[in-house]
Design a protein around this motif. Structure first.
Motif, mmCIF file in Angstrom:
data_model
loop_
_atom_site.group_PDB
_atom_site.id
_atom_site.type_symbol
_atom_site.label_atom_id
_atom_site.label_comp_id
_atom_site.label_asym_id
_atom_site.label_seq_id
_atom_site.Cartn_x
_atom_site.Cartn_y
_atom_site.Cartn_z
ATOM 1 N N GLY A 25 0.808 -1.215 0.000
ATOM 2 C CA GLY A 25 0.000 0.000 0.000
ATOM 3 C C GLY A 25 0.839 1.262 0.000
ATOM 4 N N ALA A 26 1.817 1.333 0.895
ATOM 5 C CA ALA A 26 2.656 2.518 0.989
ATOM 6 C C ALA A 26 3.547 2.666 -0.246
ATOM 7 C CB ALA A 26 3.519 2.440 2.247
ATOM 8 N N THR A 27 4.035 1.559 -0.768
ATOM 9 C CA THR A 27 4.939 1.607 -1.922
ATOM 10 C C THR A 27 4.249 2.174 -3.160
ATOM 11 O OG1 THR A 27 6.267 -0.256 -1.119
ATOM 12 C CG2 THR A 27 6.368 0.212 -3.474
ATOM 13 N N VAL A 28 2.993 1.801 -3.393
ATOM 14 C CA VAL A 28 2.286 2.289 -4.594
ATOM 15 C C VAL A 28 1.602 3.622 -4.347
ATOM 16 C CG1 VAL A 28 1.945 -0.059 -5.437
ATOM 17 C CG2 VAL A 28 0.134 1.031 -4.085
ATOM 18 N N LEU A 29 1.391 4.011 -3.079
ATOM 19 C CA LEU A 29 0.723 5.282 -2.807
ATOM 20 C C LEU A 29 1.597 6.458 -3.224
ATOM 21 C CD1 LEU A 29 -1.627 6.881 -1.604
ATOM 22 C CD2 LEU A 29 -0.526 6.692 0.638
ATOM 23 N N VAL A 30 2.888 6.379 -2.958
ATOM 24 C CA VAL A 30 3.789 7.493 -3.292
ATOM 25 C C VAL A 30 3.736 7.842 -4.776
ATOM 26 C CG1 VAL A 30 6.188 8.268 -3.349
ATOM 27 C CG2 VAL A 30 5.307 7.077 -1.337
ATOM 28 N N ALA A 41 7.312 1.942 -9.475
ATOM 29 C CA ALA A 41 7.688 1.988 -8.059
ATOM 30 C C ALA A 41 7.831 0.585 -7.484
ATOM 31 C CB ALA A 41 6.652 2.781 -7.268
ATOM 32 N N LEU A 42 6.926 -0.321 -7.857
ATOM 33 C CA LEU A 42 7.045 -1.715 -7.402
ATOM 34 C C LEU A 42 8.334 -2.338 -7.929
ATOM 35 C CD1 LEU A 42 3.473 -3.273 -7.740
ATOM 36 C CD2 LEU A 42 4.833 -3.099 -5.662
ATOM 37 N N PHE A 43 8.621 -2.072 -9.198
ATOM 38 C CA PHE A 43 9.825 -2.631 -9.826
ATOM 39 C C PHE A 43 11.084 -2.106 -9.137
ATOM 40 C CE2 PHE A 43 13.285 -2.700 -12.869
ATOM 41 C CZ PHE A 43 13.176 -3.952 -13.451
ATOM 42 N N THR A 44 11.157 -0.775 -8.926
ATOM 43 C CA THR A 44 12.365 -0.197 -8.333
ATOM 44 C C THR A 44 12.487 -0.542 -6.846
ATOM 45 O OG1 THR A 44 11.171 1.914 -8.044
ATOM 46 C CG2 THR A 44 12.549 1.678 -10.003
ATOM 47 N N ALA A 45 11.349 -0.733 -6.176
ATOM 48 C CA ALA A 45 11.410 -1.173 -4.775
ATOM 49 C C ALA A 45 11.989 -2.578 -4.691
ATOM 50 C CB ALA A 45 10.024 -1.129 -4.139
ATOM 51 N N GLY A 46 11.512 -3.461 -5.559
ATOM 52 C CA GLY A 46 12.035 -4.823 -5.569
ATOM 53 C C GLY A 46 13.498 -4.864 -5.961
ATOM 54 N N ALA A 297 8.935 -10.848 -5.757
ATOM 55 C CA ALA A 297 7.483 -10.816 -5.962
ATOM 56 C C ALA A 297 7.035 -9.429 -6.408
ATOM 57 C CB ALA A 297 6.770 -11.223 -4.672
ATOM 58 N N GLY A 298 7.635 -8.381 -5.837
ATOM 59 C CA GLY A 298 7.309 -7.019 -6.244
ATOM 60 C C GLY A 298 7.645 -6.766 -7.704
ATOM 61 N N ILE A 299 8.792 -7.277 -8.135
ATOM 62 C CA ILE A 299 9.189 -7.122 -9.538
ATOM 63 C C ILE A 299 8.205 -7.851 -10.449
ATOM 64 C CG2 ILE A 299 10.977 -7.699 -11.224
ATOM 65 C CD1 ILE A 299 13.041 -7.267 -8.999
ATOM 66 N N LEU A 300 7.788 -9.043 -10.059
ATOM 67 C CA LEU A 300 6.841 -9.804 -10.865
ATOM 68 C C LEU A 300 5.490 -9.100 -10.959
ATOM 69 C CD1 LEU A 300 7.631 -13.462 -9.683
ATOM 70 C CD2 LEU A 300 8.335 -12.331 -11.811
ATOM 71 N N PHE A 301 5.014 -8.558 -9.844
ATOM 72 C CA PHE A 301 3.745 -7.813 -9.847
ATOM 73 C C PHE A 301 3.833 -6.583 -10.747
ATOM 74 C CE2 PHE A 301 2.305 -9.945 -5.850
ATOM 75 C CZ PHE A 301 1.012 -10.247 -6.270
ATOM 76 N N SER A 302 5.024 -5.988 -10.853
ATOM 77 C CA SER A 302 5.171 -4.742 -11.601
ATOM 78 C C SER A 302 4.944 -4.909 -13.100
ATOM 79 C CB SER A 302 6.571 -4.148 -11.370
ATOM 80 O OG SER A 302 7.574 -4.890 -12.051
ATOM 81 N N VAL A 303 5.057 -6.130 -13.602
ATOM 82 C CA VAL A 303 4.864 -6.346 -15.037
ATOM 83 C C VAL A 303 3.457 -6.863 -15.354
ATOM 84 C CG1 VAL A 303 7.315 -6.744 -15.422
ATOM 85 C CG2 VAL A 303 5.828 -8.694 -14.926
ATOM 86 N N VAL A 304 2.580 -6.887 -14.350
ATOM 87 C CA VAL A 304 1.179 -7.255 -14.591
ATOM 88 C C VAL A 304 0.410 -5.971 -14.879
ATOM 89 C CG1 VAL A 304 -0.884 -8.353 -13.655
ATOM 90 C CG2 VAL A 304 1.383 -9.234 -13.048
ATOM 91 N N GLY A 305 0.093 -5.739 -16.133
ATOM 92 C CA GLY A 305 -0.545 -4.499 -16.555
ATOM 93 C C GLY A 305 -1.866 -4.227 -15.871
#
Length: 400
Positions: A25-30, A41-46, A297-305
């Motif tokens: 939640g916090a990672t995508v809110l920014v 943001a999910l990709f760079t966080a991972g 897992a964050g990197i994988l989620f980041s490529v789900v359009g």
């Protein structure tokens, strides 16, 4: 739950995804607040978390997510220098971490404490929280009903939640607000239907900008202190001393490189996430490998359009309701910094430092020489540091 070293690969994966859920939640809110792609943001966080673990020899179980300290500076810098120029400034933020890493390696924490005492850090954190208070209200008033529902859900979870639930009030608030928005029929589902299942994040190519660099670099002071606090927090949770092994200089460097890589790709700077540290404390799972699973897992989620499309469909009133709590909370942390350090506000020196730091930041003062200019939180932070170094103090005040 048993220690992660005794878990099989499937169990580790489940726990790793659970940790990502805590930070999600916090990672995508920014990025949603500053106009960046949440998938990026999910990709760079991972990726940043994996880089951090590489530099720290895989010993420190910390997750790096989007930093709230840079929300206001990113919005303002984008207005002044454009998004590409802002990314250049964010890349330079990593240089501040690198410098602090060198200073810690060279002189230890004493020098950091001398440069950034609570009387400097406290008001800077207060400014970070209050600088966007008006923006939160403006977003909330687009639909006060939805905003207050989102706000109420986050507040109730923060106060009454148990276990892992208590660690994700932002996430719960957004979900509740989104469901309410769906009931009121104010969500546009068409972009979600049209989004591809697999899609690369929207990376941004930085453009060199001295102005953006000068604007962003001073802002990194507060997150650096936040990082140090995060390392000491995970020390307490795990019973290990990561300040000595692999060393605070390595953790600072890892965080800094992760910030620079995030800026290079068009994501917000990252920072150590207390939410995940709290989840580690609850589950007693301290194996850094589980955190790396969360990062992957964050990197994988980041490529789900579809995920990105759903996040972008969140109404601004939902975000506004969350912002009202979030930024007030950040400002409160700044006040707590002063209180917990027992900063004597009856002391004229401390009073001047705090007062002028707040006045320059809230008042919108601008320092300009030719095309060079500095304003906002960055200018206020520099003022605070300079006053702390210049103003005389008695020996008995040296611990402030």
């Amino acid at each position: 739950m048993e220690n992660a070293k005794r878990l099989n690969p499937v169990q580790k994966t489940v726990v790793g995804v659970q940790f990502l859920f805590v930070a999600f939640g916090a990672t995508v809110l920014v990025p949603l607040l500053v106009g960046l792609d949440p998938s990026t943001a999910l990709f760079t966080a991972g990726l940043g978390t994996l880089i951090f673990h590489l530099i720290t020899k895989g010993k420190v179980p910390l997750f790096l997510g989007s930093s709230f300290a840079f929300i206001a500076p990113i919005i303002k810098a984008t207005e002044l220098y454009g998004l590409a120029g802002t990314m250049c400034g964010l890349i330079a933020v990593g240089g501040v971490y690198g410098l602090m890493s060198f200073l810690v390696k060279w002189r230890g924490l004493q020098l950091i404490n001398r440069l950034f005492p609570p009387a400097v850090i406290g008001p800077v954190i207060i400014l970070i929280g209050l600088s966007l208070a008006g923006s939160g209200v403006n977003m909330a008033k687009s639909n006060w009903t939805i905003a207050l529902i989102s706000l109420a859900a986050a507040v109730l979870v923060s106060m009454l939640g148990k276990g892992l639930l208590k660690l994700i009030p932002i996430f719960i608030g957004i979900i509740t607000g989104y469901i309410a928005s769906a009931c009121f029929g104010i969500i546009d589902y068409q972009p979600i239907k049209e989004a591809a299942w697999l899609a690369l994040p929207q990376f941004v190519r930085p453009e060199f900008s001295w102005g953006a660099i000068v604007f962003m670099v001073p802002v990194a002071i507060a997150p650096v202190i936040e990082h140090i606090g995060g390392v000491y927090a995970i020390n307490g949770v795990t019973g290990k001393d990561f300040v000595k092994d692999p060393g605070l200089h390595r953790t600072l460097l890892g965080d800094g490189v992760a910030c620079s890589v995030a800026g290079l790709l068009g994501g917000p700077p990252v920072t150590t996430y207390a939410e995940v540290t709290g989840a580690i404390s609850l589950t007693k799972i301290t194996d850094p490998a589980v955190i790396r699973i969360a990062a992957v897992a964050g990197i994988l989620f980041s490529v789900v359009g579809k995920v990105s499309a759903v996040l972008k469909s969140i109404p601004e009133s939902v975000l506004g309701g969350i912002m009202m709590l979030l930024f007030g909370t950040i400002a409160s942390v700044g006040i707590s910094t002063l209180v917990n350090a027992k900063t004597d506000m009856g002391n004229t020196r401390n009073l001047i430092i705090v007062s002028l730091t707040l006045t320059f930041g809230i008042g919108g003062a601008i320092f300009q020489v030719g095309e060079f200019s500095m304003t906002g939180i960055g200018l206020a932070a520099i003022i605070g540091v300079l006053l702390n170094l210049i103003l005389p103090y008695h020996e008995k005040e040296s611990n402030l």
